[in-house]
Design a protein around this motif. Structure first.
Motif, short mmCIF file in Angstrom:
data_model
loop_
_atom_site.label_atom_id
_atom_site.label_comp_id
_atom_site.label_asym_id
_atom_site.label_seq_id
_atom_site.Cartn_x
_atom_site.Cartn_y
_atom_site.Cartn_z
N SER A 43 0.47 9.33 -3.82
CA SER A 43 -0.22 9.41 -2.83
C SER A 43 1.09 8.50 -1.68
O SER A 43 0.59 8.09 -0.36
CB SER A 43 -1.33 8.14 -3.34
OG SER A 43 -1.91 8.77 -4.43
N LEU A 44 2.26 7.62 -2.37
CA LEU A 44 3.15 7.09 -1.56
C LEU A 44 3.92 7.90 -1.12
O LEU A 44 3.37 7.99 0.31
CB LEU A 44 3.22 6.28 -2.45
CG LEU A 44 2.78 5.26 -2.61
CD1 LEU A 44 4.25 4.56 -3.69
CD2 LEU A 44 2.50 3.70 -1.74
N LEU A 45 3.67 9.05 -1.21
CA LEU A 45 4.45 10.45 -0.22
C LEU A 45 3.93 10.75 0.78
O LEU A 45 4.49 11.53 1.29
CB LEU A 45 4.85 11.11 -1.88
CG LEU A 45 6.46 11.23 -2.08
CD1 LEU A 45 6.37 12.20 -3.49
CD2 LEU A 45 7.01 10.57 -1.92
N MET A 46 2.53 10.53 0.32
CA MET A 46 1.84 11.40 1.59
C MET A 46 2.17 10.40 2.54
O MET A 46 1.47 11.47 3.96
CB MET A 46 0.21 11.08 1.66
CG MET A 46 -0.05 12.18 0.05
SD MET A 46 -0.02 14.32 0.72
CE MET A 46 1.67 14.21 -0.33
N ASN A 47 2.35 9.54 2.44
CA ASN A 47 2.92 8.84 4.68
C ASN A 47 3.97 9.60 5.00
O ASN A 47 4.30 9.28 6.01
CB ASN A 47 3.53 7.16 3.67
CG ASN A 47 2.61 6.15 3.17
OD1 ASN A 47 1.45 5.88 3.92
ND2 ASN A 47 2.38 6.06 2.10
N LEU A 48 4.14 10.71 4.11
CA LEU A 48 5.21 11.22 4.97
C LEU A 48 4.95 12.08 6.22
O LEU A 48 5.34 12.55 6.88
CB LEU A 48 6.20 12.55 3.94
CG LEU A 48 7.43 11.51 2.99
CD1 LEU A 48 8.07 13.59 1.53
CD2 LEU A 48 8.43 11.55 3.67
N THR A 49 3.64 11.97 6.00
CA THR A 49 2.33 12.86 7.01
C THR A 49 2.63 11.75 8.40
O THR A 49 2.28 12.53 9.45
CB THR A 49 0.86 13.06 6.40
OG1 THR A 49 0.42 12.08 5.72
CG2 THR A 49 1.12 13.95 5.38
N SER A 50 3.08 10.47 8.09
CA SER A 50 2.63 9.84 9.14
C SER A 50 3.51 10.37 10.08
O SER A 50 4.78 10.70 10.07
CB SER A 50 2.44 8.54 8.87
OG SER A 50 3.21 7.07 9.77
N THR A 65 -3.44 11.52 6.94
CA THR A 65 -2.58 10.28 6.13
C THR A 65 -4.14 10.71 4.93
O THR A 65 -4.06 11.08 3.68
CB THR A 65 -2.16 9.11 5.70
OG1 THR A 65 -0.74 9.57 6.78
CG2 THR A 65 -1.39 8.85 5.12
N ILE A 66 -4.56 9.45 5.33
CA ILE A 66 -6.11 9.81 4.09
C ILE A 66 -6.35 10.62 3.58
O ILE A 66 -6.35 11.02 2.08
CB ILE A 66 -7.07 8.66 4.68
CG1 ILE A 66 -6.41 7.51 5.13
CG2 ILE A 66 -7.83 8.12 3.54
CD1 ILE A 66 -7.32 5.88 5.97
N PRO A 67 -7.85 11.53 3.78
CA PRO A 67 -8.23 13.10 3.20
C PRO A 67 -6.59 13.29 2.04
O PRO A 67 -6.93 13.91 1.24
CB PRO A 67 -8.09 13.67 4.58
CG PRO A 67 -8.34 12.53 5.68
CD PRO A 67 -7.48 11.81 5.15
N MET A 79 -6.29 13.80 -5.58
CA MET A 79 -7.26 14.65 -6.63
C MET A 79 -6.48 15.88 -7.27
O MET A 79 -6.94 16.11 -8.55
CB MET A 79 -8.43 15.47 -5.53
CG MET A 79 -9.31 16.01 -6.24
SD MET A 79 -10.78 15.02 -7.66
CE MET A 79 -11.57 13.80 -5.36
N VAL A 80 -5.75 16.42 -6.93
CA VAL A 80 -5.10 17.93 -7.30
C VAL A 80 -4.40 17.48 -8.64
O VAL A 80 -4.49 18.54 -9.69
CB VAL A 80 -4.26 18.66 -6.30
CG1 VAL A 80 -3.50 19.66 -6.82
CG2 VAL A 80 -5.41 19.05 -5.20
N THR A 105 -11.90 6.42 -4.53
CA THR A 105 -12.61 6.73 -2.73
C THR A 105 -14.11 6.10 -1.54
O THR A 105 -13.66 5.39 -0.84
CB THR A 105 -13.06 8.42 -2.57
OG1 THR A 105 -14.75 7.88 -3.42
CG2 THR A 105 -12.80 8.95 -2.81
N LEU A 106 -14.25 5.60 -3.32
CA LEU A 106 -15.13 4.42 -2.33
C LEU A 106 -15.06 3.73 -1.84
O LEU A 106 -15.05 2.82 -0.53
CB LEU A 106 -16.59 4.17 -3.39
CG LEU A 106 -16.92 5.28 -4.21
CD1 LEU A 106 -18.90 4.33 -4.92
CD2 LEU A 106 -18.00 6.06 -3.31
#
Length: 816
Positions: A353-360, A652-654, A661-662, A686-687
């Motif tokens: 999840s933290l690595l998804m910040n690479l999309t920023s 980034t969020i989705p 989820m995967v 997600t909520l």
């Protein structure tokens, strides 16, 4: 895997500890190669890579290197600046600044614009030497500006930069010093700091002087980061130590966990050193988010230790009162095996999840994600190897000496937790749908509230609270409306055509008249048209650049309808031949791409509201394709951050949710043959994202560069709790074959440990409230609140989902 790990720890705990020690030494060796930047740029690092602004800056750097790195220093004078003594003192101070050997090489061609220069122009026009100007002369000059139509533009600018109190007495004056980039970044930075030093040490009887610059702001940010890093880390460690003392109730477990945290931080900082300049040159050691990473790791890693220790004590209780010397080994092995899966899954999901910040597109945010992910993995490895190995060695000695082992459950540490969770489990087992219905209503309301969230970043956001830089900038914003700066507009088009030349002429005229867009406080300072006008106008003053051929060519441009491509080409060719040096500073007629020209305009507009509107108006003013113009410099970076941040996080969020989820789908699909459990474990988180955004709106916290990180942290941290509870529920259901009993057991054991873990994490992150940087304070408070929201969601949304899933699963099996 965990069976093997458990066996290694049971058989050779000393070897495991030795391996950890060696790895620590290797990682810490990175500090021997690490280098830091001579010119730190904590704010400029937020320039989104690949953005139009980044491309424009590169283009300006290539074609107009003298204008690309223009640095503006705002020279602020507080006091009655129109007093004769103050006026003369300011003139002498400016002369001293411009004659300083550290400053002189970097002065731009037009180095200063301000209230002193405006008054000097009017005095000279009246035949008065500014050096001899009396108070009456200055008053007369100000009066003339207010009365004469031809001085309306000067009067408008003068009134903007000389604010007055209710009695009409001037309270301050602003000047703008322009420094050019000569290729010496260190020298340019030193020149800004030198201007500050000269102003700070100026002993003027009637004025208080401050030189506000990017370099000084960056210095204050870096200084406070260096001081706050060890302070925030120490506060977080102290809070964790106190909480662990309460939860563990044994000093040895506290010491082991604290040593584990120290090793985790050492691994993380060591890895950062290896990845910094001097090593792999991937991460910036001056990233302003580093304190967040360290406090985050302290708070997160302790969760892994709590889970291991909790399961170990449960296993010891099952051993009974009479424990032989093998009991600690068997119990540690059991704890490592049963907690290994959820802890590893939680760590991997959090790190991903933290690595998804690479999309920023914001480099500091991307680097934060990388370093935080490295730290999470380091914490997982250390806490699942060091903690059980050290605990095993100590307990074997205790058993050999006939001493009691600590077996008090961690889950019942918080008074009343067990009873509350047990009753909650009973209610949700009986009535899952009403509980879910309430959560859905809250979520709908939260989504509505979140749509009103403010997404504004201002230049003062990252300045230390109480700092001199913040005080001066706040004074400028309060009294001048906004700080003065120079915006450079890059135009890229074929300038040899009549259409483009006509657009350029119209554009320059629109920026020169009084009806120009609000926020532009004067006509263009530098442009092709101002250069052309200089050579076409005969003023009769010394140094006049008048050339009759240029004057004739300039006159020919005035008729847009009859202007031809040949006329445009001949005009620019003539200007280049007459003044090749001046021409090169404003125009670049290229053969391998569109021509380039720049227009520099003085601007006083705040980056949060007025500047974005001004930038849109500047695009609309250009008669050609709006894509042919790009505004750079000044506060355009902050305006870009405001517009880019929402788009960046929309991606980034989705992706973060999808990545988590995967992982959960794969795990529960392959291991449990129940992939739907991955969706169930993810839904509560997600909520919480919508709940968090609504909370930010309620408390007036903007969605800025720092608080944007909370969303990724919400997913990364929150999924830990749902994984632990889901995994324990499955385990308990298999043992009891009863849904209500399994839920109650999972809630009172693992749930109780999660309460202790959440309190530890949340209170540890509150250490960020002691940061002098407001966004970091907001991030600490928000993340702590997020953890509590996540815990609530884990205990209210997840259990009903698990009950419904289990009931459906049982019905399906019965039908089958």
């Amino acid at each position: 895997m965990f069976e093997w790990q458990a066996q290694r720890i049971r058989k050779s705990p000393k070897l495991v500890l030795a391996s950890i020690f060696i790895a620590t030494i290797v990682l810490l060796a990175g500090f021997l190669v690490q280098k830091t930047s001579e010119v730190p740029d904590p704010l400029g690092a937020f320039l989104p890579e690949g953005s139009e602004l980044a491309k424009a800056l590169d283009a300006v750097e290539e074609s107009f290197p003298g204008s690309a790195g223009i640095k503006n220093v705002q020279l602020l004078a507080k006091g009655d600046v129109l007093d004769a003594r103050s006026f003369q003192d300011m003139r002498e101070l400016q002369a001293r600044m411009f004659s300083d050997p550290e400053v002189t090489p970097f002065l731009a061609d037009q180095p200063i614009a301000g209230y002193v220069q405006i008054i000097e122009l009017v005095l000279l026009a009246q035949g008065t030497d500014p050096a001899d100007a009396t108070e009456a002369d200055i008053e007369k000059a100000v009066d003339l500006m207010a009365r004469l139509p031809e001085l309306a533009a000067e009067n408008d600018l003068f009134n903007r930069i000389v604010p007055r109190n209710a009695a009409g007495v001037p309270i301050a004056g602003l000047s703008l010093i322009a420094l050019k980039d000569t290729g010496d970044d260190v020298g340019l930075r030193d020149a800004q700091l030198r201007l500050y030093d000269i102003g700070d040490t100026a002993n003027l009887a009637s004025l208080e002087i401050a030189a506000v610059s990017q370099a000084k702001n960056e210095d204050e940010i870096n200084d406070v980061n260096k001081v706050s890093l060890p302070l925030l880390t120490a506060i977080a460690l102290l809070v964790i130590a106190l909480l662990l003392t309460v939860f563990y109730r044994t000093q040895s477990d506290v010491h082991i966990t604290m040593l584990g945290l120290g090793i985790t931080l050492a691994w993380t900082l060591g890895a950062q050193a290896w990845l910094s300049p001097g090593g792999a040159d991937i991460l910036d050691p001056d990233n302003i988010f580093i304190p967040i990473v360290l406090v985050l790791l302290i708070s997160l890693s302790v969760d892994y230790a709590l889970q291991i220790t909790s399961r170990y004590r449960e296993a010891l209780l099952l051993e009974g009162i009479e424990r032989d010397e093998g009991a600690p080994g068997r119990s540690i092995g059991h704890a490592v095996k049963v907690s290994g899966v959820p802890v590893m899954l939680a760590a991997i999901t959090t790190a991903t999840s933290l690595l998804m910040n690479l999309t920023s597109r914001f480099k500091p945010i991307a680097e934060f994600g990388v370093l935080a992910a490295i730290g999470v993995v380091a914490g997982w490895i250390v806490m699942t190897t060091f903690v059980p190995s050290a605990r095993l060695l100590l307990d074997r000695r205790r058993v050999a000496k006939g001493r009691e082992l600590a077996t008090k459950p961690v889950a019942d540490t918080v008074p009343g937790t067990g009873a509350i969770l047990s009753r909650a489990a009973s209610v949700m087992a009986r009535r899952p749908l009403p509980v879910l219905g309430g959560a859905i209503v809250v979520t709908i309301l939260a989504v509505i509230a979140a749509t009103n969230l403010n997404t504004t970043t201002t230049p003062t956001d990252f300045l230390p609270r109480g700092s001199e830089a913040l005080e001066n900038i706040t004074f400028i914003e309060d009294n001048f409306g906004a700080g003065a700066s120079t915006v450079t507009i890059l135009v890229e088009t074929d300038l040899d055509t009549a259409a483009s030349t006509g657009h350029l002429l119209d554009y320059s005229e629109a920026l020169s008249v009084e009806t120009r867009p609000v926020g532009i406080v004067g006509p263009p300072i530098v442009s092709a048209m101002t250069l052309l006008s200089d050579w076409a106008t005969q003023s009769g003053q010394p140094g006049d650049k008048y050339h009759p051929d240029v004057a004739a060519a300039f006159a020919g441009l005035s008729s847009r309808a009859s202007l031809t491509d040949q006329q445009a080409h001949e005009t620019w060719t003539l200007l280049e031949s007459v003044d090749p040096t001046g021409f090169a500073t404003v125009m670049d007629l290229r053969t391998n791409g569109p021509d380039r020209t720049i227009i520099q305009i003085p601007v006083a507009a705040d980056s949060g509201t007025l500047l974005p509107q001004l930038l849109d108006e500047l695009d609309d003013l250009w008669g050609g394709d709006p894509k042919q113009t790009t505004a750079t410099g000044g506060e355009t970076l902050h305006a870009l951050i405001n517009s880019e941040l929402g788009r960046s996080q929309t991606v980034t969020i989705p992706l973060t949710i999808a990545a988590a989820m995967v992982i959960l789908l794969l795990y529960f699909g392959f291991r449990e043959r129940r992939p739907i459990l991955g969706v169930i474990s993810m839904l509560p988180i997600t909520l919480v994202v919508s709940w968090l955004l609504a909370a930010m709106w309620i408390f007036g916290i903007s969605f800025n560069l720092a608080t944007a990180l909370v969303v990724a942290l919400t997913i990364g941290i929150g999924v830990d709790y749902t994984i632990h509870l889901t995994h324990r529920f499955i385990e308990a259901e298999q043992e009891t074959q009863d849904v209500a009993t399994a839920l109650r057991l999972a809630m009172t054991t693992t749930g109780g440990a999660l309460v202790a873990s959440a309190l530890t994490t949340a209170l540890g992150l509150l250490a960020l409230l002691f940061s002098p940087l407001r966004p970091i304070q907001e991030l600490g408070g928000l993340t702590s609140a997020t953890i509590l929201l996540t815990l609530i969601s884990t205990f209210t949304v997840l259990p009903p989902l698990l009950v419904l899933w289990s009931q459906h699963h049982r019905r399906t099996n019965q039908v089958g």
